[in-house]
Each structure stands twice: as C-alpha cells, then as structure tokens.
Design an enzyme around this catalytic site. Structure first.
Site, PDB file in Angstrom:
ATOM      1  N   HIS A  55       9.689   2.114   6.140  1.00  0.00           N
ATOM      2  CA  HIS A  55       8.699   1.494   7.020  1.00  0.00           C
ATOM      3  C   HIS A  55       9.496   0.870   8.166  1.00  0.00           C
ATOM      4  CE1 HIS A  55       7.021   0.984   2.907  1.00  0.00           C
ATOM      5  NE2 HIS A  55       5.859   1.210   3.467  1.00  0.00           N
ATOM      6  N   ASP A  58      11.138  -2.243   7.126  1.00  0.00           N
ATOM      7  CA  ASP A  58      12.253  -2.203   6.158  1.00  0.00           C
ATOM      8  C   ASP A  58      13.589  -2.218   6.888  1.00  0.00           C
ATOM      9  OD1 ASP A  58      10.271  -1.694   4.292  1.00  0.00           O
ATOM     10  OD2 ASP A  58      10.680   0.461   4.183  1.00  0.00           O
ATOM     11  N   MET A  89      11.010  11.304   6.515  1.00  0.00           N
ATOM     12  CA  MET A  89       9.680  10.693   6.652  1.00  0.00           C
ATOM     13  C   MET A  89       9.815   9.243   7.100  1.00  0.00           C
ATOM     14  SD  MET A  89       7.649   8.379   4.791  1.00  0.00           S
ATOM     15  CE  MET A  89       7.269   8.395   3.051  1.00  0.00           C
ATOM     16  N   GLU A 182      -2.035   8.845   2.676  1.00  0.00           N
ATOM     17  CA  GLU A 182      -1.731   8.561   1.262  1.00  0.00           C
ATOM     18  C   GLU A 182      -2.864   7.761   0.627  1.00  0.00           C
ATOM     19  OE1 GLU A 182       2.129   6.817   0.570  1.00  0.00           O
ATOM     20  OE2 GLU A 182       1.467   6.006  -1.343  1.00  0.00           O
ATOM     21  N   LYS A 184      -5.159   5.743  -2.162  1.00  0.00           N
ATOM     22  CA  LYS A 184      -4.936   4.834  -3.296  1.00  0.00           C
ATOM     23  C   LYS A 184      -6.270   4.145  -3.568  1.00  0.00           C
ATOM     24  CE  LYS A 184      -1.867   1.106  -4.853  1.00  0.00           C
ATOM     25  NZ  LYS A 184      -0.734   0.216  -4.514  1.00  0.00           N
ATOM     26  N   GLU A 218       0.075  10.426  -4.456  1.00  0.00           N
ATOM     27  CA  GLU A 218       1.011   9.686  -5.308  1.00  0.00           C
ATOM     28  C   GLU A 218       0.527   9.713  -6.751  1.00  0.00           C
ATOM     29  OE1 GLU A 218       2.842   6.035  -3.987  1.00  0.00           O
ATOM     30  OE2 GLU A 218       2.424   5.102  -5.924  1.00  0.00           O
ATOM     31  N   HIS A 221      -1.183   6.561  -7.974  1.00  0.00           N
ATOM     32  CA  HIS A 221      -2.477   6.249  -7.368  1.00  0.00           C
ATOM     33  C   HIS A 221      -3.608   7.063  -7.985  1.00  0.00           C
ATOM     34  CE1 HIS A 221      -0.269   4.822  -3.443  1.00  0.00           C
ATOM     35  NE2 HIS A 221       0.109   4.179  -4.530  1.00  0.00           N
ATOM     36  N   ASP A 246       4.506  11.635  -3.308  1.00  0.00           N
ATOM     37  CA  ASP A 246       5.100  10.395  -3.828  1.00  0.00           C
ATOM     38  C   ASP A 246       5.124  10.479  -5.353  1.00  0.00           C
ATOM     39  OD1 ASP A 246       5.493   9.331  -1.337  1.00  0.00           O
ATOM     40  OD2 ASP A 246       4.254   7.548  -1.644  1.00  0.00           O
ATOM     41  N   ASP A 256      -0.712  -1.600 -10.469  1.00  0.00           N
ATOM     42  CA  ASP A 256       0.147  -0.601  -9.819  1.00  0.00           C
ATOM     43  C   ASP A 256       1.593  -0.795 -10.295  1.00  0.00           C
ATOM     44  OD1 ASP A 256       1.343   1.110  -8.039  1.00  0.00           O
ATOM     45  OD2 ASP A 256       1.007  -0.164  -6.290  1.00  0.00           O
ATOM     46  N   ASP A 258       4.401   1.654 -10.434  1.00  0.00           N
ATOM     47  CA  ASP A 258       5.536   2.303  -9.755  1.00  0.00           C
ATOM     48  C   ASP A 258       6.718   2.537 -10.699  1.00  0.00           C
ATOM     49  OD1 ASP A 258       4.335   2.585  -7.286  1.00  0.00           O
ATOM     50  OD2 ASP A 258       5.117   0.710  -6.492  1.00  0.00           O
ATOM     51  N   ASP A 288       8.564   7.232  -4.964  1.00  0.00           N
ATOM     52  CA  ASP A 288       8.030   5.951  -4.508  1.00  0.00           C
ATOM     53  C   ASP A 288       7.827   5.095  -5.748  1.00  0.00           C
ATOM     54  OD1 ASP A 288       7.073   3.880  -3.116  1.00  0.00           O
ATOM     55  OD2 ASP A 288       5.110   4.755  -2.668  1.00  0.00           O
TER      56      ASP A 288
HETATM   57  C1  GCO Z   1       2.068   1.459  -2.545  1.00  0.00           C
HETATM   58  C2  GCO Z   1       2.296   2.670  -1.699  1.00  0.00           C
HETATM   59  C3  GCO Z   1       3.410   2.504  -0.701  1.00  0.00           C
HETATM   60  C4  GCO Z   1       3.438   3.632   0.316  1.00  0.00           C
HETATM   61  C5  GCO Z   1       4.401   3.303   1.404  1.00  0.00           C
HETATM   62  C6  GCO Z   1       4.641   4.460   2.336  1.00  0.00           C
HETATM   63  O1  GCO Z   1       1.421   1.609  -3.591  1.00  0.00           O
HETATM   64  O2  GCO Z   1       2.504   0.364  -2.178  1.00  0.00           O
HETATM   65  O3  GCO Z   1       2.540   3.755  -2.552  1.00  0.00           O
HETATM   66  O4  GCO Z   1       4.633   2.416  -1.376  1.00  0.00           O
HETATM   67  O5  GCO Z   1       3.782   4.843  -0.273  1.00  0.00           O
HETATM   68  O6  GCO Z   1       3.901   2.225   2.120  1.00  0.00           O
HETATM   69  O7  GCO Z   1       3.598   4.584   3.176  1.00  0.00           O
HETATM   70 MN    MN Z   2       3.351   5.635  -2.141  1.00  0.00          MN
HETATM   71 MN    MN Z   3       2.058   3.315  -4.617  1.00  0.00          MN
END
Ligand code: GCO
Ligand code: MN
Ligand code: MN
Length: 387
Positions: A55, A58, A89, A182, A184, A218, A221, A246, A256, A258, A288
């Site tokens: 991002h 970041d 990306m 993306e 979610k 993702e 998600h 992702d 969430d 991850d 991700d």
């Molecule tokens: C989340 C998202 C993020 C995006 C990222 C890229 O659940 O926080 O998956 O990690 O993928 O902002 O756009």
């Molecule tokens: Mn993501």
């Molecule tokens: Mn995510």
C-alpha cells in the site's frame, strides 16, 4: 536439492504489510517491532520469493514531504535491485486514516470521495514507478452498519464513478495497469459493499472500461462469507477476470484470521492450487496473511516460508492427482457423453421439437452412481501421502 524450496520462478509474492504485521489486534498492542521495508525485501529474497507488494502508506507514510518520499522510494528501489525482487502489484491504504471511517469512494461526504481518488492517483503513480502492473482495490471501509442513512443505492454508483475516473486516469497517463477488485463480506465494516467475488463480477460489467477491471479473490474472505474459494476462483476464471489472487487460510465463522496458507483447510488449499493450475492462472501467487501474534521475527519467516512450501507441496500433489491412473479413470467415468447428440446442443426449431419429444431412460439416469465417494477418497489418500 529440496524440491519444495521456493524460487523466483514460482512467482510467490507477499505484501509488505504481511511480513511486517506487528501483531496488533483489537485487544492488544503490537508484539513485534516495526520492520524496515528494505529488511523485508532482503529476507523475502533470501527465502526464494519473487516479489513484494505494498500500500502507498506501507512504504511512504501519508503526509511525507516530497523530498523525503523520493529518498524512501530510491532506497527501496535499490533494495529491490540488489535482491532481485519485483513489485507486481500495488494498492492504496484507504482504511487506516480516520478520514475514511465511513468509507472512501463510498463515503457520504463528497470531499472524502474526492480525497480518496486523489490519494489513489498518487499511489498509482508510486506503484507504476516501481513496476506494478496490477492495482488492487480492496474496499476496506467501503460498507455500512446503519442503512437508515439512505446510502445503499448511492454507494455502488459512487464506487463506479470513482473506478471509472481512475480507469480514465490510468489510460490518460499511459499506464499499463489492470485493476483487481478484492471482495470481502465484513471487517472492518459490519457489512461491506461488494461482499463476494460474484457481486464484484456483476459490478464490473457496469463499468465504463470493464476490460481493465478484474478481481483479486481472497481465500479468507470467501470463507468468512461461508463460500467455497475454489468455486470463486472458477467463477473468476470463467469470466476471464482472475487478475490476481490473495492466498491465506481461515476458519469459517471466525474473525478475519489471515492464517498461513494451508494452516487450516488443507483440502481447500489443494483444490485452490488445482483450480489455479487447471484454470491456467499465470499471475503472481500472492500471500495475504501474517504470522500469529504469538510469534517473534523468526516465526514471521517460518510463516512466510511455510506458505510457499505448502503451495509447492500441494502443486506436487496436484500433479500426482492428475497423473494417478485411478483418478484419471474415476474422472473419466464421472462424465458421460450422450450418444444421441453432441454437446453443446445447437438451437434450431426442429432440434427443439425433437428434444422435447425425445424419450429418456430416466430410470437408468436416476440409478447411475457417479463414483464421487471413490474419487474423493483417492484425493484424501494422495493428500495423506499413501498414494
Ligand atoms: C484485508 C485485506 C487486505 C487487502 C490489502 C490489499 O482483509 O485486510 O485482505 O489485506 O488485501 O489491503 O489491497
Ligand atoms: Mn487481501
Ligand atoms: Mn484479507
């Protein structure tokens, strides 16, 4: 040589935000120190990754003066060159700053919507400067908890206005950039706009430049929404819209998480790898996810290596699956041709008449066993390493 050791040819990528995730959660402070982006680059390269994504925020914290921005970017570029990593990306942070608390492109305040577009254009410039060819739009705060404000219908049209504008900006700049939405279902908002891959695919068709826009599904998600990730991938591939992916893991019905790829649902991870392979996806395999909050920096690199190794091990399992004679036979036996007519049927008035009048042996069709229990057990035995 270790056949599961990742190499750049595997096209594995990580977000800067993933490996440098400090382990903050809603209940507790960070458990790990901030990580210098150039350190992340060096370590990812050492592990065999291909690229790193970010991002804007970041790499260059919001509000950084121009000269300092250029210094940070030059230093990061030198690290990429030195370690041979690429940036396939880039994306925009439209969720951390409280200005986005009620959405960015879908804020009810048009000034916020304008600011979000301006910030995204600057972030696109930065991404392209570092070589990105895919630009991800995760709608972090695009959503709502309260529907009484009357935003429901406007939100999607504001979202569309912003994306149409940004497509025009990319074209006007001559950027070779594809957008990937993306989806979610929730977190951080109670309900997110464009909650699933299916809804994003429908929305893309309403844009001014649908050819420039695809999806970035993702695993976590779709799983949070109670849906199947391999099915979502197949739908995106069918539409020619799988522009990015992702990868991570997630327990259904939880916050969430991850998790490390393959940490929780090995069979879903296997069918994810198989879907990407059979669907001909050739883009980066982006993770991700982040290390558990319990971990120190060594745990972060164990996590990152684990994501890549599991992908490669499942790739080897997928090859074995596709070659296994019993699997080949079971997959062939599952499908049946129709000796009385080719598929797909070609419509004509007389064909329709004949089809309506055809007699089918329905009892035989009702009784046919497709052999799916056998096929699925073969899959399990391959995954468990006994075949
Ligand atoms: C989340 C998202 C993020 C995006 C990222 C890229 O659940 O926080 O998956 O990690 O993928 O902002 O756009
Ligand atoms: Mn993501
Ligand atoms: Mn995510």
């Amino acid at each position: 040589m270790d056949p599961y050791a990742p190499t750049p040819a595997d096209r594995f990528t990580f977000g800067l935000w993933t490996v440098s995730n400090p382990g903050r959660d809603p209940f507790g402070e960070p458990t790990r120190a901030p990580m210098d982006p150039t350190h992340a680059v060096a370590k990812l390269a050492e592990l065999g990754a291909y690229g790193v994504n970010f991002h804007d925020h970041d790499l260059v914290p919001d509000g950084t003066p121009a000269a300092e921005r250029d210094r940070i970017v030059a230093r990061f570029k030198r690290a990429l060159d030195e370690h041979g990593l690429v940036v396939p990306m880039a994306t925009t942070n439209l969720f951390t700053d409280p200005v986005f608390k009620d959405g960015a492109f879908t804020s009810a305040d048009a000034r916020v919507r304008h600011y979000a577009i301006a910030k995204t254009m600057r972030a696109m410039d930065l991404g392209v400067e570092l070589g990105a060819s895919t630009y991800v739009f995760w709608g972090g705060r695009e959503g709502a908890e309260v529907d009484g404000g009357g935003k429901l219908f406007d939100a999607l049209s504001w979202y569309r206005d912003a994306l149409d504008y940004l497509c025009d900006y990319a074209r006007d700049q001559g950027y070779d950039l594809r957008f990937a939405l993306e989806p979610k279902p929730n977190e951080p908002r109670g309900h997110a706009f464009l909650p699933t891959v299916g809804s994003a695919l429908g929305f893309i068709a309403t844009l001014q430049h649908p050819e420039m826009v695809g999806v970035n599904p993702e695993l976590a998600h779709e799983t949070m929404a109670g849906l199947s990730f391999p099915h979502a991938l197949a739908a995106a591939l069918d539409a020619g819209k799988l522009f990015h992916v992702d990868l991570n893991d997630q327990i259904m019905g939880r916050f969430d998480q991850d998790l490390r790829f393959g940490a929780e649902n090995l069979k879903t991870a296997f069918f994810t790898v198989l879907a990407l392979q059979e669907g001909g996806y050739e883009g980066p395999r982006h993770f991700d996810a982040h290390a558990l909050r319990t971990e120190d920096e060594a745990g972060v690199w164990a996590f990152a290596l684990g994501c890549m190794r599991t992908f490669k091990m499942l790739e080897a399992k997928a090859a074995r699956f596709l070659e296994d004679p019993d699997v080949v036979a079971a997959r062939a036996a599952y499908r049946a041709d129709d000796p009385e007519g080719a598929w797909p049927p070609r419509y004509s008035g007389s064909h329709a008449e004949a089809l309506k009048g055809r007699t089918f042996d329905l009892d035989a069709l009702r009784l046919r066993g497709p052999g799916l229990e056998h096929l699925d057990q073969l899959t399990v035995e391959i995954l468990l390493g006994v075949r």
